[in-house]
Scaffold this motif. Structure first.
Motif, PDB file in Angstrom:
ATOM      1  N   CYS A  49      26.468 -43.799  -4.149  1.00  0.00           N
ATOM      2  CA  CYS A  49      27.677 -43.190  -3.601  1.00  0.00           C
ATOM      3  C   CYS A  49      27.511 -41.668  -3.622  1.00  0.00           C
ATOM      4  O   CYS A  49      27.346 -41.070  -4.678  1.00  0.00           O
ATOM      5  CB  CYS A  49      28.888 -43.614  -4.438  1.00  0.00           C
ATOM      6  N   ASP A  50      27.534 -41.036  -2.434  1.00  0.00           N
ATOM      7  CA  ASP A  50      27.246 -39.604  -2.349  1.00  0.00           C
ATOM      8  C   ASP A  50      28.518 -38.777  -2.118  1.00  0.00           C
ATOM      9  O   ASP A  50      28.557 -37.896  -1.273  1.00  0.00           O
ATOM     10  CB  ASP A  50      26.201 -39.316  -1.284  1.00  0.00           C
ATOM     11  N   VAL A  51      29.547 -39.063  -2.872  1.00  0.00           N
ATOM     12  CA  VAL A  51      30.800 -38.317  -2.787  1.00  0.00           C
ATOM     13  C   VAL A  51      31.158 -37.775  -4.171  1.00  0.00           C
ATOM     14  O   VAL A  51      30.524 -38.119  -5.167  1.00  0.00           O
ATOM     15  CB  VAL A  51      31.964 -39.189  -2.253  1.00  0.00           C
ATOM     16  N   ILE A  52      32.168 -36.950  -4.203  1.00  0.00           N
ATOM     17  CA  ILE A  52      32.717 -36.450  -5.456  1.00  0.00           C
ATOM     18  C   ILE A  52      34.204 -36.777  -5.458  1.00  0.00           C
ATOM     19  O   ILE A  52      34.883 -36.553  -4.454  1.00  0.00           O
ATOM     20  CB  ILE A  52      32.521 -34.926  -5.588  1.00  0.00           C
ATOM     21  N   VAL A  53      34.692 -37.328  -6.550  1.00  0.00           N
ATOM     22  CA  VAL A  53      36.136 -37.518  -6.688  1.00  0.00           C
ATOM     23  C   VAL A  53      36.610 -36.578  -7.798  1.00  0.00           C
ATOM     24  O   VAL A  53      36.017 -36.515  -8.863  1.00  0.00           O
ATOM     25  CB  VAL A  53      36.552 -38.980  -6.952  1.00  0.00           C
ATOM     26  N   PHE A  54      37.653 -35.850  -7.474  1.00  0.00           N
ATOM     27  CA  PHE A  54      38.134 -34.794  -8.354  1.00  0.00           C
ATOM     28  C   PHE A  54      39.348 -35.242  -9.160  1.00  0.00           C
ATOM     29  O   PHE A  54      39.975 -36.270  -8.858  1.00  0.00           O
ATOM     30  CB  PHE A  54      38.478 -33.552  -7.523  1.00  0.00           C
ATOM     31  N   ILE A  55      39.699 -34.444 -10.138  1.00  0.00           N
ATOM     32  CA  ILE A  55      40.855 -34.709 -10.998  1.00  0.00           C
ATOM     33  C   ILE A  55      42.089 -34.953 -10.142  1.00  0.00           C
ATOM     34  O   ILE A  55      42.311 -34.269  -9.138  1.00  0.00           O
ATOM     35  CB  ILE A  55      41.073 -33.522 -11.965  1.00  0.00           C
ATOM     36  N   ASP A  56      42.867 -35.960 -10.527  1.00  0.00           N
ATOM     37  CA  ASP A  56      44.121 -36.382  -9.892  1.00  0.00           C
ATOM     38  C   ASP A  56      43.924 -37.196  -8.617  1.00  0.00           C
ATOM     39  O   ASP A  56      44.899 -37.635  -8.020  1.00  0.00           O
ATOM     40  CB  ASP A  56      45.069 -35.208  -9.615  1.00  0.00           C
ATOM     41  N   GLU A  57      42.676 -37.415  -8.163  1.00  0.00           N
ATOM     42  CA  GLU A  57      42.460 -38.298  -7.018  1.00  0.00           C
ATOM     43  C   GLU A  57      42.559 -39.749  -7.475  1.00  0.00           C
ATOM     44  O   GLU A  57      42.319 -40.069  -8.646  1.00  0.00           O
ATOM     45  CB  GLU A  57      41.095 -38.050  -6.374  1.00  0.00           C
ATOM     46  N   VAL A  58      42.880 -40.618  -6.537  1.00  0.00           N
ATOM     47  CA  VAL A  58      43.021 -42.042  -6.827  1.00  0.00           C
ATOM     48  C   VAL A  58      41.724 -42.755  -6.481  1.00  0.00           C
ATOM     49  O   VAL A  58      41.082 -42.454  -5.467  1.00  0.00           O
ATOM     50  CB  VAL A  58      44.199 -42.633  -6.024  1.00  0.00           C
ATOM     51  N   VAL A  59      41.313 -43.695  -7.344  1.00  0.00           N
ATOM     52  CA  VAL A  59      40.134 -44.531  -7.107  1.00  0.00           C
ATOM     53  C   VAL A  59      40.513 -45.988  -7.311  1.00  0.00           C
ATOM     54  O   VAL A  59      41.512 -46.300  -7.968  1.00  0.00           O
ATOM     55  CB  VAL A  59      38.966 -44.165  -8.062  1.00  0.00           C
ATOM     56  N   LYS A  60      39.717 -46.886  -6.734  1.00  0.00           N
ATOM     57  CA  LYS A  60      39.860 -48.312  -7.007  1.00  0.00           C
ATOM     58  C   LYS A  60      38.945 -48.664  -8.163  1.00  0.00           C
ATOM     59  O   LYS A  60      37.762 -48.345  -8.129  1.00  0.00           O
ATOM     60  CB  LYS A  60      39.454 -49.152  -5.788  1.00  0.00           C
ATOM     61  N   VAL A  61      39.488 -49.304  -9.171  1.00  0.00           N
ATOM     62  CA  VAL A  61      38.694 -49.768 -10.307  1.00  0.00           C
ATOM     63  C   VAL A  61      38.380 -51.233 -10.031  1.00  0.00           C
ATOM     64  O   VAL A  61      39.282 -52.067  -9.983  1.00  0.00           O
ATOM     65  CB  VAL A  61      39.454 -49.589 -11.636  1.00  0.00           C
ATOM     66  N   VAL A  62      37.101 -51.536  -9.804  1.00  0.00           N
ATOM     67  CA  VAL A  62      36.713 -52.873  -9.353  1.00  0.00           C
ATOM     68  C   VAL A  62      36.089 -53.727 -10.455  1.00  0.00           C
ATOM     69  O   VAL A  62      35.902 -54.923 -10.280  1.00  0.00           O
ATOM     70  CB  VAL A  62      35.755 -52.796  -8.139  1.00  0.00           C
ATOM     71  N   GLY A  63      35.746 -53.110 -11.581  1.00  0.00           N
ATOM     72  CA  GLY A  63      35.134 -53.868 -12.665  1.00  0.00           C
ATOM     73  C   GLY A  63      34.856 -52.957 -13.844  1.00  0.00           C
ATOM     74  O   GLY A  63      35.305 -51.814 -13.886  1.00  0.00           O
ATOM     75  N   ARG A  64      34.089 -53.505 -14.800  1.00  0.00           N
ATOM     76  CA  ARG A  64      33.724 -52.706 -15.961  1.00  0.00           C
ATOM     77  C   ARG A  64      32.368 -53.147 -16.476  1.00  0.00           C
ATOM     78  O   ARG A  64      31.921 -54.265 -16.232  1.00  0.00           O
ATOM     79  CB  ARG A  64      34.772 -52.809 -17.065  1.00  0.00           C
TER      80      ARG A  64
END
Length: 80
Positions: A49-64
């Motif tokens: 994955c060649d992106v950056i997600v910053f503080i306060d952005e929303v992500v999908k948590v798909v597993g652990r």
């Protein structure tokens, strides 16, 4: 040195849950998310994955994997 422990198995969730980034996550930098009422170490589920997600952005948590949440960006900025 030989490790006595095998890496934790990946456990995929039956449904993704939404999380909020608490520490920036990028391809080479794990971060931290808040989800399921607590704070967790996090990394991208897809290692390429060649992106950056910053503080306060929303992500999908798909597993652990162990205590590390595996996330997928919802909307992000490409690093290229």
């Amino acid at each position: 040195m030989v490790s006595l422990f095998a890496p934790a198995q990946i456990e995929m969730f039956s449904e993704a849950v939404m999380g909020t980034v608490e520490k920036t996550i990028s391809q080479n930098q794990p971060g931290r998310v808040k989800c399921l009422g607590s704070y967790w170490p996090a990394r991208f589920y897809h290692s390429n994955c060649d992106v950056i997600v910053f503080i306060d952005e929303v992500v999908k948590v798909v597993g652990r994997q162990g205590i590390t949440m595996l996330v997928v960006p919802v909307s992000s900025i490409k690093t290229d």
